[in-house]
Scaffold this active site. Structure first.
Site, PDB file in Angstrom:
ATOM      1  N   CYS A 139      50.605  42.421  34.967  1.00 31.63           N
ATOM      2  CA  CYS A 139      49.735  42.425  36.147  1.00 31.63           C
ATOM      3  C   CYS A 139      48.943  43.719  36.304  1.00 31.63           C
ATOM      4  O   CYS A 139      47.986  43.770  37.082  1.00 31.63           O
ATOM      5  CB  CYS A 139      50.558  42.150  37.398  1.00 31.63           C
ATOM      6  N   HIS A 148      46.738  44.213  43.531  1.00 32.83           N
ATOM      7  CA  HIS A 148      47.129  43.044  42.754  1.00 32.83           C
ATOM      8  C   HIS A 148      47.671  41.997  43.714  1.00 32.83           C
ATOM      9  O   HIS A 148      48.472  42.293  44.602  1.00 32.83           O
ATOM     10  CB  HIS A 148      48.198  43.439  41.732  1.00 32.83           C
ATOM     11  N   ASN A 206      48.952  34.179  42.270  1.00 33.56           N
ATOM     12  CA  ASN A 206      49.068  35.375  41.438  1.00 33.56           C
ATOM     13  C   ASN A 206      48.472  35.083  40.066  1.00 33.56           C
ATOM     14  O   ASN A 206      49.042  34.327  39.286  1.00 33.56           O
ATOM     15  CB  ASN A 206      50.543  35.761  41.325  1.00 33.56           C
TER      16      ASN A 206
END
Length: 348
Positions: free
Chosen positions: A128, A275, A305
């Site tokens: 990520c 994020h 996500n």
């Protein structure tokens, strides 16, 4: 000399799966998912779509913008992008879900799709945090190179292909997507009055948490063996509580450290672009830092996500909606598998 963002783009698969569309066998609900994560839907790629496909689409939109076209006519995007691709010295792509393990890199496949032969192309594996690492790596390449003036930086994932769709603790969290930016080495000042571009970055890792997010099978540590009967392919395994605790802590640390190093306060920022892992992580960090939640840009409700793609998707949304103005200070912060974490300060 400054490293400035001159184009952005994003792409997601057409198929959108709302919380209510998830299989009943998961024994969950829209209310539970929204209250625990902030997620309302996710985009899921079909069997014929790989990470390089959506990365290429996002890249073309970013290149078209760099060439001066911001519309949505696919023919004009294609023409502008393919012409602009010839100006790119490097393509750096962050992903945890490459088309192929090891080789060829997904960046090389994007390069082929753009006809940008001769440019450097490489993948960054930082989960990520991948886009942030790719951005800093690309900036370093431009600063060191005597000939390159532009780079294409991409975060792209097809996480739906590596999820256990019987595990509600993980499969409801993720979606597929890609975001891209074109960066350019310019004559604008990078310090002092009127400064522009990528100002400062933090990139760090904590390998002691390596198994908090892990693809356990399929690599050299635990390869699939000839003749082995495999019930599940490569799947992400996630320890949600460990990741939550880690993410809140490092998000606060990165934001505080970047602001202190820049001599800035939260009021000096137009946006904090985190994020998009879980809305509760961002809310907890905001409370701990005493920064208004409204300062953090969230689009997790739409996309879930998307790992390395989440920050560049958010930047493209903000820029195309003109919610960012030239000269605005943007702080990014990311965290994820590895464990890795980091952030950037960008003067737009």
């Amino acid at each position: 000399m400054a490293i400035e963002i001159i184009g952005t783009g994003r792409a997601v698969p057409l198929k959108k799966v709302a919380n209510g569309d998830l299989p009943e066998s998961l024994d969950t609900s829209d209310e539970w998912i929204r209250s625990h994560t902030g997620i309302g839907s996710r985009h899921v790629s079909d069997d014929s779509t790989a990470t390089s496909d959506i990365a290429l689409e996002a890249a073309k939109k970013a290149l078209a913008m760099a060439a001066g076209y911001e519309g949505d006519d696919p023919d004009r995007i294609e023409a502008a992008a393919l012409a602009e691709a010839k100006t790119i010295g490097a393509i750096v792509l962050g992903t945890a879900t490459p088309d192929f393990p090891g080789s060829p890199s997904t960046a090389c496949l994007v390069q082929r799709g753009l006809g940008a032969q001769g440019s450097w192309a490489m993948d960054v594996s930082a989960a990520c945090t991948g886009f942030l690492a790719a951005l800093e790596t690309s900036a370093g390449l431009l600063q060191r190179s005597q000939g390159w003036k532009r780079a294409l930086v991409i975060g792209a994932e097809t996480l739906s292909k590596v999820l256990d769709w019987t595990d509600r603790g993980s499969c409801v969290l993720f979606g597929d997507g890609a975001g891209a930016v074109v960066i350019e080495k310019t004559d604008a000042p990078s310090e002092g009055p009127g400064r522009r571009g990528l100002s400062r970055s933090i990139l760090r890792a904590d390998g002691s948490g390596a198994e908090s997010i892990i693809f356990r099978r399929g690599g050299s540590r635990a390869p699939f063996k000839p003749g082995e009967v495999v019930e599940k392919g490569v799947c992400a395994e996630i320890n949600g509580q460990e990741v939550y605790n880690f993410a809140v802590g490092v998000a606060c640390d990165v934001i505080s450290e970047l602001l202190a190093a820049e001599g800035m306060g939260a009021d000096d920022l137009a946006w904090i672009v985190p994020h998009q892992a879980n809305a509760r992580i961002i809310q907890a960090a905001a409370r701990r830092l005493k920064i208004p939640a409204e300062k953090f840009f969230l689009n997790i409700e739409e996309y879930a996500n998307t790992s390395a793609a989440s920050i560049p998707i958010a930047l493209d949304e903000l820029w195309r909606a003109r919610r960012i103005s030239r000269g605005d200070a943007i702080l990014t912060v990311g965290f994820g598998g590895g464990l890795t974490y980091g952030g950037n300060v960008i003067i737009w």
